[in-house]
Design a protein around this motif. Sequence first.
Motif, PDB file in Angstrom:
ATOM      1  N   PHE A   1       0.852  -1.186   0.000  1.00 30.66           N
ATOM      2  CA  PHE A   1       0.000   0.000   0.000  1.00 30.66           C
ATOM      3  C   PHE A   1       0.888   1.237   0.000  1.00 30.66           C
ATOM      4  CE2 PHE A   1      -2.074  -3.325   2.480  1.00 30.66           C
ATOM      5  CZ  PHE A   1      -3.361  -3.370   1.951  1.00 30.66           C
ATOM      6  N   TYR A   2       0.481   2.264  -0.741  1.00 35.45           N
ATOM      7  CA  TYR A   2       1.079   3.592  -0.635  1.00 35.45           C
ATOM      8  C   TYR A   2       0.040   4.482   0.040  1.00 35.45           C
ATOM      9  CZ  TYR A   2       4.905   2.153  -3.653  1.00 35.45           C
ATOM     10  OH  TYR A   2       6.005   1.511  -4.174  1.00 35.45           O
ATOM     11  N   LEU A   3       0.386   5.072   1.205  1.00 36.35           N
ATOM     12  CA  LEU A   3      -0.615   5.678   2.075  1.00 36.35           C
ATOM     13  C   LEU A   3      -0.252   7.112   2.446  1.00 36.35           C
ATOM     14  CD1 LEU A   3      -0.942   2.652   4.518  1.00 36.35           C
ATOM     15  CD2 LEU A   3      -2.469   3.214   2.624  1.00 36.35           C
ATOM     16  N   PRO A   4      -1.253   8.012   2.477  1.00 36.84           N
ATOM     17  CA  PRO A   4      -1.004   9.344   3.048  1.00 36.84           C
ATOM     18  C   PRO A   4      -0.533   9.203   4.489  1.00 36.84           C
ATOM     19  CG  PRO A   4      -3.117   9.284   1.895  1.00 36.84           C
ATOM     20  CD  PRO A   4      -2.637   7.863   1.981  1.00 36.84           C
ATOM     21  N   VAL A   5       0.304  10.113   4.919  1.00 34.12           N
ATOM     22  CA  VAL A   5       0.976   9.967   6.211  1.00 34.12           C
ATOM     23  C   VAL A   5       0.091  10.507   7.332  1.00 34.12           C
ATOM     24  CG1 VAL A   5       2.996  10.633   7.565  1.00 34.12           C
ATOM     25  CG2 VAL A   5       3.228  10.143   5.114  1.00 34.12           C
ATOM     26  N   PRO A   6      -0.252   9.673   8.325  1.00 33.01           N
ATOM     27  CA  PRO A   6      -1.032  10.155   9.475  1.00 33.01           C
ATOM     28  C   PRO A   6      -0.144  10.902  10.457  1.00 33.01           C
ATOM     29  CG  PRO A   6      -0.555   7.827   9.724  1.00 33.01           C
ATOM     30  CD  PRO A   6       0.016   8.231   8.393  1.00 33.01           C
ATOM     31  N   ALA A   7      -0.791  11.566  11.420  1.00 35.23           N
ATOM     32  CA  ALA A   7      -0.037  12.367  12.385  1.00 35.23           C
ATOM     33  C   ALA A   7       0.699  11.514  13.398  1.00 35.23           C
ATOM     34  CB  ALA A   7      -0.986  13.335  13.101  1.00 35.23           C
ATOM     35  N   LYS A   8       0.267  10.259  13.599  1.00 39.32           N
ATOM     36  CA  LYS A   8       0.883   9.409  14.603  1.00 39.32           C
ATOM     37  C   LYS A   8       0.815   7.962  14.136  1.00 39.32           C
ATOM     38  CE  LYS A   8      -3.471   9.072  17.158  1.00 39.32           C
ATOM     39  NZ  LYS A   8      -4.156   9.291  18.449  1.00 39.32           N
ATOM     40  N   SER A   9       1.493   7.081  14.861  1.00 41.93           N
ATOM     41  CA  SER A   9       1.470   5.660  14.545  1.00 41.93           C
ATOM     42  C   SER A   9       0.033   5.132  14.628  1.00 41.93           C
ATOM     43  CB  SER A   9       2.377   4.884  15.495  1.00 41.93           C
ATOM     44  OG  SER A   9       3.714   5.293  15.347  1.00 41.93           O
ATOM     45  N   GLN A  10      -0.237   4.099  13.845  1.00 41.25           N
ATOM     46  CA  GLN A  10      -1.595   3.600  13.697  1.00 41.25           C
ATOM     47  C   GLN A  10      -1.771   2.203  14.272  1.00 41.25           C
ATOM     48  OE1 GLN A  10      -4.293   5.483  11.836  1.00 41.25           O
ATOM     49  NE2 GLN A  10      -2.775   6.838  12.756  1.00 41.25           N
ATOM     50  N   ASN A  11      -2.944   1.956  14.831  1.00 39.58           N
ATOM     51  CA  ASN A  11      -3.368   0.590  15.120  1.00 39.58           C
ATOM     52  C   ASN A  11      -4.164   0.116  13.911  1.00 39.58           C
ATOM     53  OD1 ASN A  11      -2.246   0.796  17.671  1.00 39.58           O
ATOM     54  ND2 ASN A  11      -4.151   1.403  18.625  1.00 39.58           N
ATOM     55  N   LEU A  12      -3.615  -0.824  13.163  1.00 41.57           N
ATOM     56  CA  LEU A  12      -4.203  -1.244  11.892  1.00 41.57           C
ATOM     57  C   LEU A  12      -4.807  -2.636  12.006  1.00 41.57           C
ATOM     58  CD1 LEU A  12      -1.453  -0.085   9.362  1.00 41.57           C
ATOM     59  CD2 LEU A  12      -3.460   1.166  10.154  1.00 41.57           C
ATOM     60  N   THR A  13      -5.983  -2.808  11.418  1.00 38.03           N
ATOM     61  CA  THR A  13      -6.615  -4.123  11.316  1.00 38.03           C
ATOM     62  C   THR A  13      -6.757  -4.472   9.846  1.00 38.03           C
ATOM     63  OG1 THR A  13      -7.843  -3.809  13.372  1.00 38.03           O
ATOM     64  CG2 THR A  13      -8.656  -5.499  11.869  1.00 38.03           C
ATOM     65  N   PHE A  14      -6.225  -5.625   9.470  1.00 37.00           N
ATOM     66  CA  PHE A  14      -6.257  -6.091   8.085  1.00 37.00           C
ATOM     67  C   PHE A  14      -7.224  -7.268   7.949  1.00 37.00           C
ATOM     68  CE2 PHE A  14      -2.075  -4.410   9.015  1.00 37.00           C
ATOM     69  CZ  PHE A  14      -1.826  -3.564   7.948  1.00 37.00           C
ATOM     70  N   THR A  15      -7.946  -7.303   6.853  1.00 34.09           N
ATOM     71  CA  THR A  15      -8.742  -8.465   6.482  1.00 34.09           C
ATOM     72  C   THR A  15      -8.067  -9.129   5.285  1.00 34.09           C
ATOM     73  OG1 THR A  15     -10.794  -7.477   7.257  1.00 34.09           O
ATOM     74  CG2 THR A  15     -10.985  -9.294   5.713  1.00 34.09           C
ATOM     75  N   ILE A  16      -7.730 -10.407   5.432  1.00 35.70           N
ATOM     76  CA  ILE A  16      -6.971 -11.135   4.415  1.00 35.70           C
ATOM     77  C   ILE A  16      -7.830 -12.274   3.873  1.00 35.70           C
ATOM     78  CG2 ILE A  16      -4.868 -12.452   3.944  1.00 35.70           C
ATOM     79  CD1 ILE A  16      -3.603 -11.059   6.382  1.00 35.70           C
ATOM     80  N   ASN A  17      -7.965 -12.346   2.546  1.00 35.69           N
ATOM     81  CA  ASN A  17      -8.693 -13.434   1.896  1.00 35.69           C
ATOM     82  C   ASN A  17      -7.858 -13.943   0.735  1.00 35.69           C
ATOM     83  OD1 ASN A  17     -10.505 -15.238   0.854  1.00 35.69           O
ATOM     84  ND2 ASN A  17     -12.180 -13.784   0.587  1.00 35.69           N
ATOM     85  N   VAL A  18      -7.296 -15.131   0.877  1.00 31.42           N
ATOM     86  CA  VAL A  18      -6.437 -15.733  -0.140  1.00 31.42           C
ATOM     87  C   VAL A  18      -7.219 -16.821  -0.869  1.00 31.42           C
ATOM     88  CG1 VAL A  18      -4.289 -16.980  -0.557  1.00 31.42           C
ATOM     89  CG2 VAL A  18      -4.376 -15.207   1.206  1.00 31.42           C
ATOM     90  N   LYS A  19      -7.172 -16.795  -2.227  1.00 32.37           N
ATOM     91  CA  LYS A  19      -7.953 -17.736  -3.038  1.00 32.37           C
ATOM     92  C   LYS A  19      -7.050 -18.526  -3.973  1.00 32.37           C
ATOM     93  CE  LYS A  19     -12.129 -14.882  -3.037  1.00 32.37           C
ATOM     94  NZ  LYS A  19     -13.173 -14.224  -3.862  1.00 32.37           N
ATOM     95  N   ASP A  20      -7.570 -19.693  -4.425  1.00 31.89           N
ATOM     96  CA  ASP A  20      -6.852 -20.468  -5.429  1.00 31.89           C
ATOM     97  C   ASP A  20      -7.359 -20.079  -6.819  1.00 31.89           C
ATOM     98  OD1 ASP A  20      -9.285 -21.730  -5.822  1.00 31.89           O
ATOM     99  OD2 ASP A  20      -8.689 -23.594  -4.847  1.00 31.89           O
ATOM    100  N   ALA A  21      -6.868 -20.771  -7.854  1.00 30.93           N
ATOM    101  CA  ALA A  21      -7.205 -20.417  -9.226  1.00 30.93           C
ATOM    102  C   ALA A  21      -8.693 -20.550  -9.525  1.00 30.93           C
ATOM    103  CB  ALA A  21      -6.390 -21.273 -10.194  1.00 30.93           C
ATOM    104  N   SER A  22      -9.397 -21.435  -8.812  1.00 30.02           N
ATOM    105  CA  SER A  22     -10.827 -21.630  -9.037  1.00 30.02           C
ATOM    106  C   SER A  22     -11.679 -20.619  -8.274  1.00 30.02           C
ATOM    107  CB  SER A  22     -11.234 -23.047  -8.626  1.00 30.02           C
ATOM    108  OG  SER A  22     -11.125 -23.210  -7.214  1.00 30.02           O
ATOM    109  N   GLY A  23     -11.055 -19.773  -7.473  1.00 29.60           N
ATOM    110  CA  GLY A  23     -11.790 -18.796  -6.681  1.00 29.60           C
ATOM    111  C   GLY A  23     -12.128 -19.267  -5.283  1.00 29.60           C
TER     112      GLY A  23
END
Length: 571
Positions: free
Chosen positions: A302-324
């Motif tokens: 990700f290329y992100l605008p810079v916040p004023a302070k460090s962030q608590n980040l939550t990511f949602t990850i969904n990995v798929k195979d070739a068939s979806g």
Amino acid sequence: MKKKLFFFATLLVAVVAAFGLTSCSQEDMPDTPTREGMVDVVMSTSLPQGLQTYGVNSAEGGLKNLEDKGYTVRYIMEIYPEGSTTKVQRMIKYEPITPGGTYRNTTFKTRLLASKYKFVFFADIVRKVNNFPYGEQITGMTAPYYCNRYFYSNTDEESDVLIRPTHPTAFPTYVEGDLQNICASRAATDTEQNPYTEMYDAYSCTESVDLRNEPIQQEFVLKRPFAKLRLVTTDADQLLATPDWSKSRVDITTSDIPTGYNALTGESVNVSERGYWNGGSQALNSDVYSNETGTEKTIAVFYLPVPAKSQNLTFTINVKDASGKSLAQGIQLTVENVPLVGNKLTTIKGNLLSKNAVVNVRIDDEFEDNETIIEYGKEASTVDALKAAMTGKDETITYTGKVTKGNGFELDFTNVARTTPVYGEGNTATLTLAFASVEEGAVLTFKGENAPKTLCIKTNTKCSLRINLPSTDINYDGSSYKYIVTNAGCKTKRSGTTYDAFFVAGNGDKFYSHTDTDYDESHLFKINADFTLPANIECLNDIMHQSGSCNWASSLTAGTNVWDFVGNANN
């Protein structure tokens, strides 16, 4: 990071002014020029040539990583009178990105009234598209045109039309753009969807130039205004099937990251659009990085605008195979205190696809060899193992050993050394210690020389703290304490934190206990630097006691060593 990254972190902009239709040589100008009327201005921009590459690397910038993908660098120049937010001119140039090509150089030529201006530059990465989103004609534009999620613009360099895409469910789906509102819209049509998130890399610069009397040649530096964040998993080999990264997805679902950037002011801003990283469709693009081997795999950048302070980040990850089919569906990863700094790379690395993730956060400075590493997920079951795990850099370590009321816990930083102290004099490190198991009433002791600049103590039971670290600031990340005795600074505390008694020694800092009632029966005392009680001991919180006075203070004996008193778990 290696020093070679410097060559991809800056753009050089040379400014040359020529007057009338005559030559622009230095000899034609007086020693102290005072110019009037119209001025012919030539703005030349260039990128230094990069070193030879040995494979596309997710730690590099977008320009280098997309050299062979058929994209184009778009250079935008806007000119504003000094002190004004109304531009007087915009020019746009295009240079195809080709290995060894001339995309690192372009020139703007224009004529302006001799006055003082702000020259604002923004260079981004675009692709050529043939169709308008939703088949809707955009005023002032013709197809084919150049596009990314920042802006649309015509291929004709005589055109100064700049269009900013907006949310696809809004109407209209675009607005007039300018460099005061740069937002990578989360619009998710085929037109705006970028095949590679490396396309969000960009460079910017704003400089004041007085065309009445400044030298006719000047040189500016364009700098990446965004922070680059990447997620690298070390357990992709544990998946039962081969992932199709182009069908997979990572979103940042919780953050306070700004949504845009104002190149005129050089500041991050919030515009009406949400950024592509929060709710926008995006491929993970890890097929781009040809130099990755072994079990480590970049799953998102990700290329992100810079916040004023460090962030608590939550990511949602969904990995798929070739068939979806989802191989790792709906994984949520939360990482605390992620620093996002302009023109720097932050790497979150660990077993991101596992249920019990071990996460490391790493920051690389593209201009220097020095780096800061924040490590999450490190564990230690003994004090010796804890000392061995400390690196002297920003990090979080979980102490898994059981801290009992009978034995307590003691960490002496004096003995945390290799050949030199891990936390040397003048260090700026933050050490976060998370205690997995502390018996209620246990005493935790921290003392010694060469301690970290900031110590965060995370506890979840009512315990006591003894802190003899006069050069350290403490983050009190516990909900309740029995006793605290300290000569350290107080940097922060958890909201709603309470204690029975707080003893501040020497030049230490205090904080007040929190109560939801009208009265507060907690005790706060100022004691001697050697941790003994003074003769005139007084509770600083007695005004909040229901009785209006502190009977407990009257029971204390002058000269008593509070360090020993708190250290006795039976008190």
